[in-house]
Design a protein around this motif. Structure first.
Motif, short mmCIF file in Angstrom:
data_model
loop_
_atom_site.label_atom_id
_atom_site.label_comp_id
_atom_site.label_asym_id
_atom_site.label_seq_id
_atom_site.Cartn_x
_atom_site.Cartn_y
_atom_site.Cartn_z
N ILE A 142 0.65 -0.89 -0.22
CA ILE A 142 0.24 0.12 -0.36
C ILE A 142 1.00 1.58 -0.15
O ILE A 142 0.43 2.61 -1.07
CB ILE A 142 -0.95 -0.14 1.54
CG1 ILE A 142 -2.30 -0.80 1.28
CG2 ILE A 142 -1.92 1.31 1.05
CD1 ILE A 142 -2.78 -1.63 2.52
N TYR A 143 1.81 1.33 0.76
CA TYR A 143 2.47 2.83 0.88
C TYR A 143 3.32 3.25 -0.08
O TYR A 143 3.67 4.19 -0.63
CB TYR A 143 3.03 2.72 2.21
CG TYR A 143 2.20 3.06 3.63
CD1 TYR A 143 1.43 3.95 3.58
CD2 TYR A 143 2.01 2.18 4.94
CE1 TYR A 143 0.76 4.61 4.70
CE2 TYR A 143 1.32 2.37 5.72
CZ TYR A 143 0.19 3.60 5.36
OH TYR A 143 -0.39 3.66 6.91
N LYS B 241 3.70 1.06 -2.56
CA LYS B 241 2.25 0.86 -3.86
C LYS B 241 2.61 -0.17 -5.11
O LYS B 241 3.08 0.58 -5.77
CB LYS B 241 3.01 2.55 -5.03
CG LYS B 241 1.35 3.81 -3.93
CD LYS B 241 1.38 4.53 -5.45
CE LYS B 241 1.23 5.22 -4.73
NZ LYS B 241 -0.07 5.58 -3.57
N GLY C 166 1.02 -2.63 -4.61
CA GLY C 166 0.25 -3.89 -5.22
C GLY C 166 0.34 -4.86 -4.68
O GLY C 166 0.70 -5.68 -3.94
#
Length: 146
Positions: free
Chosen positions: A67-68, A70, A72
């Motif tokens: 998430i942080y 990115k 995925g």
């Protein structure tokens, strides 16, 4: 027939497939380790190891990288096998560093307490427990369970 013709989805599925296979293998290995710990009566140790590993290492790693950063789904499926490999090492350590003599003595004492406390237990079981205690006092090998 594939469920989609979207090239992006197919490429992502092909990218995570090897890591998903490794993850599935590690889940089965975890089942073996948990069975060993349960058979030894160490369910709480297993629960502590799993809780600490999943909530203290795996979840933060997945959130951070997927998430942080990115990353995925592809990064998530790269992180999960790594974290589960570490979890397997923790689970194996849970029973490999066990003092087997002390654990066997604890199991025998627990069985003796149950045998003496229950009026439904037969005299034969009590005699066997007495024989085990005598053999233990003499330093002889005794079976783990009656």
């Amino acid at each position: 027939r594939l469920f989609t013709v979207d090239v992006v989805v197919i490429d992502l599925a092909l990218g995570i497939w090897p890591f998903l296979c490794i993850y599935m293998f590690l889940i089965y290995v975890m089942g073996i380790s948990l069975a060993i710990l349960r058979a030894l009566g160490m369910q709480w140790r297993a629960a502590g190891i799993i809780s600490a590993s999943l909530y203290g290492m795996t979840l933060p790693a997945v959130v951070y990288f997927a998430i942080y950063k990115k990353g995925g789904l592809e990064i998530q499926w790269r992180v999960l096998p790594a974290c589960y490999t570490i979890l397997q090492l923790f689970l194996a350590t849970g029973y490999l560093v066990l003092d087997w003599d002390a654990h066997a003595k604890h199991v025998r004492e627990s069985i003796a307490c149950m045998a003496m406390a229950s009026p439904m237990r037969s005299m034969v079981q009590r005699e066997v427990m007495d024989d085990m205690d005598a053999a233990d006092a003499a330093g002889e090998e005794t079976p783990l369970l009656v």
